[in-house]
Scaffold this active site. Structure first.
Site, PDB file in Angstrom:
ATOM      1  N   ASN A  42      42.686  23.451  -4.489  1.00  0.00           N
ATOM      2  CA  ASN A  42      42.218  23.359  -3.247  1.00  0.00           C
ATOM      3  C   ASN A  42      43.289  23.984  -2.245  1.00  0.00           C
ATOM      4  OD1 ASN A  42      44.480  21.852  -1.363  1.00  0.00           O
ATOM      5  ND2 ASN A  42      43.736  20.058  -3.079  1.00  0.00           N
ATOM      6  N   ARG A  95      44.317  18.584 -13.675  1.00  0.00           N
ATOM      7  CA  ARG A  95      44.419  17.218 -13.793  1.00  0.00           C
ATOM      8  C   ARG A  95      44.412  16.515 -14.498  1.00  0.00           C
ATOM      9  NH1 ARG A  95      43.037  14.731  -7.825  1.00  0.00           N
ATOM     10  NH2 ARG A  95      44.738  13.163  -9.133  1.00  0.00           N
ATOM     11  N   ARG A 129      34.018  17.768  -5.975  1.00  0.00           N
ATOM     12  CA  ARG A 129      34.616  17.265  -7.602  1.00  0.00           C
ATOM     13  C   ARG A 129      33.896  16.770  -8.321  1.00  0.00           C
ATOM     14  NH1 ARG A 129      40.730  17.527  -7.165  1.00  0.00           N
ATOM     15  NH2 ARG A 129      40.974  19.310  -5.834  1.00  0.00           N
ATOM     16  N   HIS A 182      37.245  15.704  -1.551  1.00  0.00           N
ATOM     17  CA  HIS A 182      36.557  14.165  -1.999  1.00  0.00           C
ATOM     18  C   HIS A 182      36.102  13.722  -0.753  1.00  0.00           C
ATOM     19  CE1 HIS A 182      39.845  14.324  -5.238  1.00  0.00           C
ATOM     20  NE2 HIS A 182      38.511  14.490  -5.924  1.00  0.00           N
ATOM     21  N   ASP A 235      36.841  10.864   0.332  1.00  0.00           N
ATOM     22  CA  ASP A 235      37.607  10.131   0.895  1.00  0.00           C
ATOM     23  C   ASP A 235      38.711  11.566   1.963  1.00  0.00           C
ATOM     24  OD1 ASP A 235      40.144  11.246  -0.456  1.00  0.00           O
ATOM     25  OD2 ASP A 235      40.197  10.435  -1.964  1.00  0.00           O
ATOM     26  N   CYS A 280      44.061   7.874  -0.753  1.00  0.00           N
ATOM     27  CA  CYS A 280      44.220   8.645  -2.233  1.00  0.00           C
ATOM     28  C   CYS A 280      45.511   8.328  -2.898  1.00  0.00           C
ATOM     29  CB  CYS A 280      43.502   9.571  -2.017  1.00  0.00           C
ATOM     30  SG  CYS A 280      44.763  11.167  -1.270  1.00  0.00           S
TER      31      CYS A 280
HETATM   32  N1  ARG Z   1      45.778  17.810  -5.509  1.00  0.00           N
HETATM   33  C1  ARG Z   1      45.341  16.618  -5.422  1.00  0.00           C
HETATM   34  C2  ARG Z   1      43.800  17.336  -6.369  1.00  0.00           C
HETATM   35  O1  ARG Z   1      43.701  18.152  -5.499  1.00  0.00           O
HETATM   36  C3  ARG Z   1      44.760  15.506  -4.563  1.00  0.00           C
HETATM   37  C4  ARG Z   1      43.747  15.072  -4.743  1.00  0.00           C
HETATM   38  C5  ARG Z   1      44.095  13.988  -3.190  1.00  0.00           C
HETATM   39  N2  ARG Z   1      42.576  12.784  -3.915  1.00  0.00           N
HETATM   40  C6  ARG Z   1      42.046  13.009  -2.735  1.00  0.00           C
HETATM   41  N3  ARG Z   1      41.125  11.418  -2.254  1.00  0.00           N
HETATM   42  N4  ARG Z   1      41.553  13.234  -1.647  1.00  0.00           N
HETATM   43  O2  ARG Z   1      42.696  17.289  -6.527  1.00  0.00           O
END
Ligand code: ARG
Length: 291
Positions: free
Chosen positions: A21, A93, A147, A176, A178, A272
């Site tokens: 990201n 991930r 995502r 996301h 959130d 998160c």
């Molecule tokens: N580096 C993680 C990603 O890009 C951060 C995730 C943070 N999560 C969130 N729900 N905002 O997946």
């Protein structure tokens, strides 16, 4: 009232070593010699803030090579003791899916959860960060377009037998839901309008009365303050600009700030870094009183 119950992950192996990201830059992380120490302190401070606000926190262990395991909101969606495990969009991930599943099975074996289920084959959805349960309204707000997929939202509607209101996210920066929206216990919705498509803004504004919408400005959004933990009138978030403090104060919320700068370098913050395990679909007495 039952004690709010959260899952967090030990940050021992947290780092920024890949980029999935626009917040992530491994070179910037490597150049910041105090980032690891600040990550430990920030995670501890978040945990203490949740406990001080009346919550209890369950920790799962870190794993080398899985730095984003510190974001359990992406591991699953949980409602009424039932967990629907995530499937990640990025290969970086996917390795988290197995340790999170083990942790959730352990929670089920201890009776914290009653069911742990998996998404239909091939369906991508990144958990609670893209499935925000609105306690005041009794539906999920479902983020998609970056995502999580529409198929993932449909799987949520089917599994939880609840309405999922789809909101398409417009930019990779707010990938996301959130990161740009937070339904609060008093019925307010904190959100950052530029993160949404026009259609998503229309949907949001049709469903929520204007006096319950709190707009985060660019400074608040870039400080990942919308990504907040909320227990009743307490809102716990990363260091906030005065504009946001004033907006929350005016609606009767008590703001608690925590230095989460190392996690912001990964694109994550308070919401998160934690996953609420005890959310129920029942309307909450304290919420009704707050409205
Ligand atoms: N580096 C993680 C990603 O890009 C951060 C995730 C943070 N999560 C969130 N729900 N905002 O997946």
């Amino acid at each position: 009232m039952a004690t709010p119950h959260y899952l967090m992950t030990d940050p021992a192996h947290f780092e920024v070593c890949y980029q999935i990201n626009p917040w992530m830059d491994p070179a910037v992380w490597r150049a910041d010699s105090s980032a690891c120490a600040r990550a430990t302190a920030g995670s501890d401070a978040l945990r203490r803030a949740i406990e001080t606000a009346g919550g209890k926190v369950e920790m799962i262990p870190a794993e080398a090579g899985l730095p984003d395991l510190v974001f359990p909101a992406n591991s699953a969606t949980v409602l009424d003791g039932r967990a629907l495990m995530a499937r990640f969009a990025h290969p970086e991930r996917r390795g988290e899916e197995a340790p999170f599943l083990t942790a959730f099975h352990a929670l089920r074996d201890r009776g914290v959860l009653r069911e742990v289920a998996e998404l239909p084959p091939g369906v991508v959805h990144e958990g609670a960060g893209d499935a925000l349960w609105d306690r005041a309204r009794g539906w999920f707000w479902g983020g998609h377009g970056q995502r999580s997929t529409l198929a993932g939202l449909k799987a949520h509607a089917d599994f939880f037998d609840q309405e999922v209101v789809a909101l398409e996210l417009a930019t990779p920066h707010f990938y996301h839901l959130d990161t740009c929206m937070r339904p609060l216990d008093g019925g307010h919705i904190l959100y950052y309008p530029p993160a949404f498509t026009d259609q998503a803004l229309k949907t949001l504004r049709e469903r929520v009365a204007p006096d319950l919408l709190i707009e985060a400005d660019q400074a608040a959004a870039e400080a990942l303050c919308v990504n907040a933990v909320n227990l009743g009138e307490t809102v716990i978030m990363a260091k906030a600009p005065p504009s946001l403090r004033a907006a929350l104060d005016a609606r009767g919320y008590r703001l608690v700030e925590v230095d989460l700068s190392p996690f912001i370098m990964s694109g994550g913050a308070a919401f998160c870094m934690s996953l609420r395990l005890d959310l129920t679909s029942q309307p909450h007495a304290a919420l009704a009183a707050a409205e």
